[in-house]
Write an enzyme that holds these catalytic residues in place. Sequence first.
Site, short mmCIF file in Angstrom:
data_model
loop_
_atom_site.label_atom_id
_atom_site.label_comp_id
_atom_site.label_asym_id
_atom_site.label_seq_id
_atom_site.Cartn_x
_atom_site.Cartn_y
_atom_site.Cartn_z
N SER A 34 1.36 1.97 5.08
CA SER A 34 0.93 0.79 4.31
C SER A 34 1.87 -0.39 4.54
O SER A 34 2.39 -1.01 3.60
CB SER A 34 0.85 1.12 2.81
OG SER A 34 0.01 0.20 2.15
N GLY A 94 -5.07 -5.04 -3.15
CA GLY A 94 -3.85 -4.55 -2.50
C GLY A 94 -4.14 -3.85 -1.19
O GLY A 94 -5.00 -4.26 -0.41
N SER A 95 -3.42 -2.74 -0.95
CA SER A 95 -3.47 -2.10 0.37
C SER A 95 -4.80 -1.45 0.71
O SER A 95 -5.07 -1.15 1.88
CB SER A 95 -2.36 -1.04 0.46
OG SER A 95 -1.10 -1.66 0.39
N THR A 96 -5.67 -1.21 -0.29
CA THR A 96 -6.98 -0.63 0.02
C THR A 96 -7.84 -1.61 0.81
O THR A 96 -8.88 -1.22 1.37
CB THR A 96 -7.72 -0.22 -1.26
OG1 THR A 96 -7.77 -1.34 -2.16
CG2 THR A 96 -7.03 0.95 -1.95
N PHE A 97 -7.41 -2.87 0.89
CA PHE A 97 -8.16 -3.86 1.68
C PHE A 97 -7.70 -3.89 3.13
O PHE A 97 -8.36 -4.48 3.99
CB PHE A 97 -7.99 -5.25 1.05
CG PHE A 97 -8.98 -6.27 1.54
CD1 PHE A 97 -10.29 -6.26 1.10
CD2 PHE A 97 -8.61 -7.24 2.47
CE1 PHE A 97 -11.21 -7.19 1.56
CE2 PHE A 97 -9.51 -8.18 2.93
CZ PHE A 97 -10.83 -8.15 2.47
#
Length: 614
Positions: free
Chosen positions: A384, A328-331
């Site tokens: 994000s 998800g958004s951690t990438f």
Amino acid sequence: MQKSPKKTKFRKFRNSKFTGQHENKGDKRGLLGKLASSIQDQTSNTKSRLFIVWGVLMASGLGLTINLYNLQIVKGPKLTEYARNQQMVSVRPFMPRRPVVDRNSDLLAIDRPVYTLYAHPKLFDKSNEDMAERLAPILAKDTAELVKTFQSKRSGIILAPALPEEIIDRVISLRLNGLEWNQKYSRFYPPDDLVADVVGYVNVDRRGQAGVEYSQEKLLERPVQTVRLSRSGNGVLMPDRAPEGFLHFDDLRLQLTIDSRLQRIARIALKQQMEKFDAKRGAVIVMDALDGSLLALVSQPTYNPNEYAKSDISLFKNWTVADLYEPGSTFKPLNVAIALENGIIKPDDMFNDSGSIRVANYTIKNAMNNGNGRISIAQILQYSSNIGMVQIIQRLKPSIYYNWLERLGLGQKVDTDLPFEVGGRLKSQEEFIASPIEAATTSFGQGFSMTPLQLVQMHGALANGGKLVTPHVVRGLIDSKGQMHDSPTHSIPRQIFSTATTQKVVEMMETVVTQGSGKPAQIPGYRIAGKTGTAQKASPNGGYIKGARMTSFVAILPVESPRYVVFALVDEPKGESAYGSTVAAPIVKSVIEALIPLEQIPPSKAIEEQKGVP
């Protein structure tokens, strides 16, 4: 006067016997000749017999000589070997497995003597009830149950399979007849479940089944050679014939990079949040990005390696290396780094986030179904924004983007010393390039999968100036004085991004903590970069599980000199307020607060100067 008849008869008999009824004296010479001939025949027979006996003796002697030659000369070497095999026995001495210690030399695993306690009721000199009353408090058993046990058999009852020394000493001090105990060695894990995710356990055959007990079997097993010892006629070994020093073993220990103190704090923080949000499972990873050493690696739920037989076998594989998930958004920070490195964006570029974007036949929206208007790249990370990330990646040619994903290691296994690792999943290049939606979903961390450890490895490249290091938990073999004797070699770190690029991305990630969704991770006096993630949970059958989320938060610190990566991931937290910012970020904050004094991380100078601290 007449002769007596009896005398006459005797005379006739005598004459008949000695003269052959010949009364003529002239025939005496013939009689003597016959006697001489008879004696000659007897002499000849005796000689023949002696010759036969002599011949037999000579033949026997010759046979014995031939047999002796055959045994001594022809078969001698083989018979000597047979004799030696009967007189010698091959022995492989038992060697305790090497201990495992953490980075501070705190004991994590060790072989210790334990005792199997047997009862032979037929040898009791006390009643079963009396024996049970004396043993029950020591063995932590019920008195009545012990009595039933004693009544079940007359001999060979196992009362306890593995009693520690302190318990068996108490049993011995009772001086009870009818008890027997045998010593053996058992693997013991003093911290119980604290580092089970990393250390693993050994089975009854003393073979590693999980963790470093499995992956580092060669380092943990002390080398031992089979020796040949003499034994007496009754089979007893003769120790005076043993080679000198054959029972000597080294004092080496396997040292890990894990810090038990940090591990404990990370587990406590994780458990608290999991209980609060009724989550399915969770994980915390702390890595020193300079060399890839893992200071903490926690997964929850876990198991006690001292009682592994009571545990769910699914827990034996550390899911941070054995399970895949969509990051998800951690990438997103990694995609920003790819874009900066390729020069398709500049740090001060602005994008318009209208709340939705059309890609092929699909409509992509932000997680909150909102638009953010005109925003910078840093704000794309702060909010994000999926729309902003899609616009960034659309500037990059799909084939080039795909090559960068492969350079990062997507679709591959992480080179680590933890067992059971699996490779990530990435669509084929043909499929990826053919469909524009693939690059679009990848821009905000969906449509591909990786392990949690791999995400930490990639963020490590942002923290150390662009190098992809090897995450590892094994430091090497050290002796009792702390000297290193054998350390594993890791692959040379690959330079993925430039230092300038990574520093810009880390500074953008700092704004997530100071102004965006990562505010719960703020710590006064320290510059911390971070990124939240609240991703849909992919279904094994394709698509996504309705209502299921993977919440995460990754942090890099200190911003002015990046070194440490702290990551928390919580699977399927319950509640409308379950997001990366509310579930995972507080965990990371607790871990960083413990990491700062342990690693002696000084406060950020820029913040001190702002406060007027000299």
